[in-house]
Design a protein around this motif. Structure first.
Motif, PDB file in Angstrom:
ATOM      1  N   ALA A  80       0.823  -1.205   0.000  1.00  0.00           N
ATOM      2  CA  ALA A  80       0.000   0.000   0.000  1.00  0.00           C
ATOM      3  C   ALA A  80       0.859   1.258   0.000  1.00  0.00           C
ATOM      4  N   GLN A  81       1.876   1.267   0.830  1.00  0.00           N
ATOM      5  CA  GLN A  81       2.742   2.447   0.910  1.00  0.00           C
ATOM      6  C   GLN A  81       3.552   2.620  -0.366  1.00  0.00           C
ATOM      7  N   ALA A  82       4.003   1.515  -0.954  1.00  0.00           N
ATOM      8  CA  ALA A  82       4.740   1.603  -2.214  1.00  0.00           C
ATOM      9  C   ALA A  82       3.845   2.133  -3.324  1.00  0.00           C
ATOM     10  N   ALA A  83       2.590   1.683  -3.358  1.00  0.00           N
ATOM     11  CA  ALA A  83       1.650   2.142  -4.378  1.00  0.00           C
ATOM     12  C   ALA A  83       1.355   3.624  -4.219  1.00  0.00           C
ATOM     13  N   GLU A  84       1.193   4.070  -2.978  1.00  0.00           N
ATOM     14  CA  GLU A  84       0.935   5.483  -2.724  1.00  0.00           C
ATOM     15  C   GLU A  84       2.131   6.331  -3.175  1.00  0.00           C
ATOM     16  N   LYS A  85       3.333   5.885  -2.845  1.00  0.00           N
ATOM     17  CA  LYS A  85       4.538   6.614  -3.231  1.00  0.00           C
ATOM     18  C   LYS A  85       4.705   6.649  -4.742  1.00  0.00           C
ATOM     19  N   ALA A  86       4.294   5.576  -5.426  1.00  0.00           N
ATOM     20  CA  ALA A  86       4.430   5.506  -6.881  1.00  0.00           C
ATOM     21  C   ALA A  86       3.426   6.391  -7.604  1.00  0.00           C
TER      22      ALA A  86
ATOM     23  N   ALA B 267      -5.203  -1.631  10.124  1.00  0.00           N
ATOM     24  CA  ALA B 267      -3.765  -1.371  10.063  1.00  0.00           C
ATOM     25  C   ALA B 267      -3.349  -0.917   8.673  1.00  0.00           C
ATOM     26  N   VAL B 268      -3.895  -1.551   7.647  1.00  0.00           N
ATOM     27  CA  VAL B 268      -3.545  -1.155   6.282  1.00  0.00           C
ATOM     28  C   VAL B 268      -4.100   0.230   5.969  1.00  0.00           C
ATOM     29  N   CYS B 269      -5.344   0.472   6.323  1.00  0.00           N
ATOM     30  CA  CYS B 269      -5.946   1.785   6.057  1.00  0.00           C
ATOM     31  C   CYS B 269      -5.153   2.907   6.713  1.00  0.00           C
ATOM     32  N   LYS B 270      -4.734   2.695   7.951  1.00  0.00           N
ATOM     33  CA  LYS B 270      -4.048   3.751   8.689  1.00  0.00           C
ATOM     34  C   LYS B 270      -2.592   3.931   8.262  1.00  0.00           C
ATOM     35  N   SER B 271      -2.101   3.041   7.403  1.00  0.00           N
ATOM     36  CA  SER B 271      -0.716   3.154   6.934  1.00  0.00           C
ATOM     37  C   SER B 271      -0.585   4.088   5.742  1.00  0.00           C
ATOM     38  N   VAL B 272      -1.727   4.496   5.152  1.00  0.00           N
ATOM     39  CA  VAL B 272      -1.713   5.342   3.961  1.00  0.00           C
ATOM     40  C   VAL B 272      -2.761   6.441   4.092  1.00  0.00           C
ATOM     41  N   LYS B 273      -2.688   7.398   3.192  1.00  0.00           N
ATOM     42  CA  LYS B 273      -3.653   8.494   3.190  1.00  0.00           C
ATOM     43  C   LYS B 273      -4.686   8.352   2.080  1.00  0.00           C
ATOM     44  N   PHE B 274      -4.339   7.645   1.002  1.00  0.00           N
ATOM     45  CA  PHE B 274      -5.287   7.549  -0.105  1.00  0.00           C
ATOM     46  C   PHE B 274      -6.384   6.527   0.182  1.00  0.00           C
ATOM     47  N   GLY B 275      -7.320   6.392  -0.769  1.00  0.00           N
ATOM     48  CA  GLY B 275      -8.498   5.578  -0.557  1.00  0.00           C
ATOM     49  C   GLY B 275      -8.224   4.087  -0.608  1.00  0.00           C
ATOM     50  N   VAL B 276      -8.993   3.339   0.188  1.00  0.00           N
ATOM     51  CA  VAL B 276      -8.888   1.881   0.261  1.00  0.00           C
ATOM     52  C   VAL B 276     -10.251   1.267  -0.033  1.00  0.00           C
ATOM     53  N   ILE B 277     -10.238   0.226  -0.865  1.00  0.00           N
ATOM     54  CA  ILE B 277     -11.425  -0.591  -1.147  1.00  0.00           C
ATOM     55  C   ILE B 277     -11.130  -1.982  -0.605  1.00  0.00           C
ATOM     56  N   VAL B 278     -11.988  -2.528   0.216  1.00  0.00           N
ATOM     57  CA  VAL B 278     -11.753  -3.850   0.781  1.00  0.00           C
ATOM     58  C   VAL B 278     -12.466  -4.887  -0.079  1.00  0.00           C
ATOM     59  N   TYR B 279     -11.767  -6.006  -0.330  1.00  0.00           N
ATOM     60  CA  TYR B 279     -12.307  -7.081  -1.170  1.00  0.00           C
ATOM     61  C   TYR B 279     -12.784  -8.207  -0.263  1.00  0.00           C
ATOM     62  N   ASN B 280     -14.074  -8.436  -0.252  1.00  0.00           N
ATOM     63  CA  ASN B 280     -14.701  -9.428   0.609  1.00  0.00           C
ATOM     64  C   ASN B 280     -14.749 -10.769  -0.122  1.00  0.00           C
ATOM     65  N   ARG B 281     -13.832 -11.680   0.226  1.00  0.00           N
ATOM     66  CA  ARG B 281     -13.855 -13.017  -0.380  1.00  0.00           C
ATOM     67  C   ARG B 281     -12.885 -13.935   0.361  1.00  0.00           C
ATOM     68  N   ASN B 282     -13.067 -15.219   0.154  1.00  0.00           N
ATOM     69  CA  ASN B 282     -12.200 -16.250   0.735  1.00  0.00           C
ATOM     70  C   ASN B 282     -12.093 -16.103   2.249  1.00  0.00           C
ATOM     71  N   VAL B 283     -10.889 -15.897   2.789  1.00  0.00           N
ATOM     72  CA  VAL B 283     -10.711 -15.849   4.243  1.00  0.00           C
ATOM     73  C   VAL B 283     -11.024 -14.481   4.834  1.00  0.00           C
ATOM     74  N   CYS B 284     -11.387 -13.513   4.012  1.00  0.00           N
ATOM     75  CA  CYS B 284     -11.737 -12.175   4.516  1.00  0.00           C
ATOM     76  C   CYS B 284     -13.198 -11.889   4.182  1.00  0.00           C
ATOM     77  N   LYS B 285     -14.092 -12.281   5.085  1.00  0.00           N
ATOM     78  CA  LYS B 285     -15.522 -12.045   4.913  1.00  0.00           C
ATOM     79  C   LYS B 285     -16.019 -11.225   6.093  1.00  0.00           C
ATOM     80  N   LEU B 286     -16.243  -9.957   5.845  1.00  0.00           N
ATOM     81  CA  LEU B 286     -16.615  -9.022   6.892  1.00  0.00           C
ATOM     82  C   LEU B 286     -18.138  -8.933   7.040  1.00  0.00           C
ATOM     83  N   THR B 287     -18.597  -8.803   8.263  1.00  0.00           N
ATOM     84  CA  THR B 287     -20.019  -8.635   8.536  1.00  0.00           C
ATOM     85  C   THR B 287     -20.397  -7.166   8.437  1.00  0.00           C
ATOM     86  N   PRO B 288     -21.688  -6.865   8.342  1.00  0.00           N
ATOM     87  CA  PRO B 288     -22.100  -5.463   8.358  1.00  0.00           C
ATOM     88  C   PRO B 288     -21.623  -4.733   9.606  1.00  0.00           C
ATOM     89  N   GLU B 289     -21.644  -5.407  10.744  1.00  0.00           N
ATOM     90  CA  GLU B 289     -21.218  -4.796  11.987  1.00  0.00           C
ATOM     91  C   GLU B 289     -19.725  -4.466  11.961  1.00  0.00           C
TER      92      GLU B 289
END
Length: 305
Positions: free
Chosen positions: A99-105, A131-153
């Motif tokens: 994330a930080q490398a992408a922001e710098k690039a 942790a990832v969101c707070k490491s950068v200033k630009f926008g983050v989109i989270v991908y909900n799939r496989n082992v990362c399935k977030l609830t509405p809460e």
């Protein structure tokens, strides 16, 4: 041009998104020149944003050094033409490095792909995304799939803690969950459809409040991909059904023959239209010759792109 998180949210709220293939040479090494040529070919077709080093771009196979080269090539090639969203994922610290490398690039934001291998409870998923969101200033989109399935809460907690978390991409296909998330979070997020061959689900997801999706087939039939998106946008069911019957459903029959073909078949399509991206990396496998012939017939029937 740098985008604020809200700028990125606005970009993600309409149009067709796509994930360019990553070009490898005969030895399987990143081919920057060919990758730049691919992006130059795709950019004029009208995708709202291109996601560099995403799932279709074989992020899961990349080293950190290769990742930086891919994102920098994408940013340099597409500057002033189309926004670049970088894939980032894997272990939390590696995802932060990406994330930080992408922001710098100079990328305009990241798509946060699932963490690596291990299962995790909601508390752990929240900590990872935060942790990832707070490491950068630009926008983050989270991908909900496989082992990362977030609830509405969980998403509500993350929305409060992370102002730059502006997008939610669904790769699960649970209609009840998707509806619950949309009802709870409302306009807080931009919502993206992200199931493999998303065109098949596009009309249903639009009815759920998710009119934007990412197209893998844009990599080899960009005109048809844009035509299909326009049919979804305008509720042209006749065109949708025609293309689903003519191309997408037979395409799924080939794609579903082997695990990992969701990426392999896209690289095969690119080869067939004269824009080869080289081989897929292990553990993915190439289509069989007979499958290539079947795919070629489907592409040829669509006409010039």
């Amino acid at each position: 041009m740098q985008y604020t998180p809200q700028d990125l949210k606005q970009v993600m709220s309409s149009g067709l998104l796509s994930f360019p293939l990553t070009d490898f040479d005969a030895n399987g090494d990143f081919n920057a020149r060919a990758y730049a040529e691919r992006l130059e070919w795709l950019a004029p077709y009208g995708a709202t944003a291109l996601f560099a080093a995403g799932g279709t771009g074989e992020f899961f196979s990349l080293t950190g050094e290769e990742y930086l080269g891919i994102i920098q090539t994408a940013v340099d090639t597409c500057r002033g033409k189309v926004p670049i969203i970088a894939g980032a994922g894997g272990p939390t610290r590696f995802a932060i490095q990406c994330a930080q490398a992408a922001e710098k690039a100079g990328a305009h934001g990241i798509l946060l792909l699932p963490h690596y291998l291990t299962e995790a409870c909601q508390e752990g998923l929240i900590a990872h995304v935060e942790a990832v969101c707070k490491s950068v200033k630009f926008g983050v989109i989270v991908y909900n799939r496989n082992v990362c399935k977030l609830t509405p809460e969980s998403l509500a907690i993350l929305a409060d803690r992370c102002p730059n978390l502006i997008g939610f991409k669904d790769g699960v296909g649970d209609i009840e969950l998707m509806s619950s998330i949309h009802m709870k979070m409302g306009e807080r997020f931009a919502y993206l459809g992200g199931l493999p061959t998303a065109e098949v689900y596009a009309a249903a997801y639009k009815a759920l409040g998710t009119p934007v999706y990412s197209s893998a087939v844009f990599n080899f039939i960009p005109r048809t991909a844009m035509d299909f998106y326009e049919a979804v946008r305008t509720d042209d069911m006749a065109t949708q059904h025609k293309l689903l019957k003519q191309f997408f459903m037979p395409y799924l029959q080939i794609r579903n023959r082997a695990q990992g073909y969701a990426v392999s078949i896209v690289k095969a399509g690119a080869t067939l239209v004269g824009h080869t991206a080289g081989p897929v990396r292990a553990p993915l496998t190439e289509l069989k010759p007979a499958e290539m012939e079947q795919l070629k017939a489907l592409i040829d029937a669509l006409g010039p792109q």
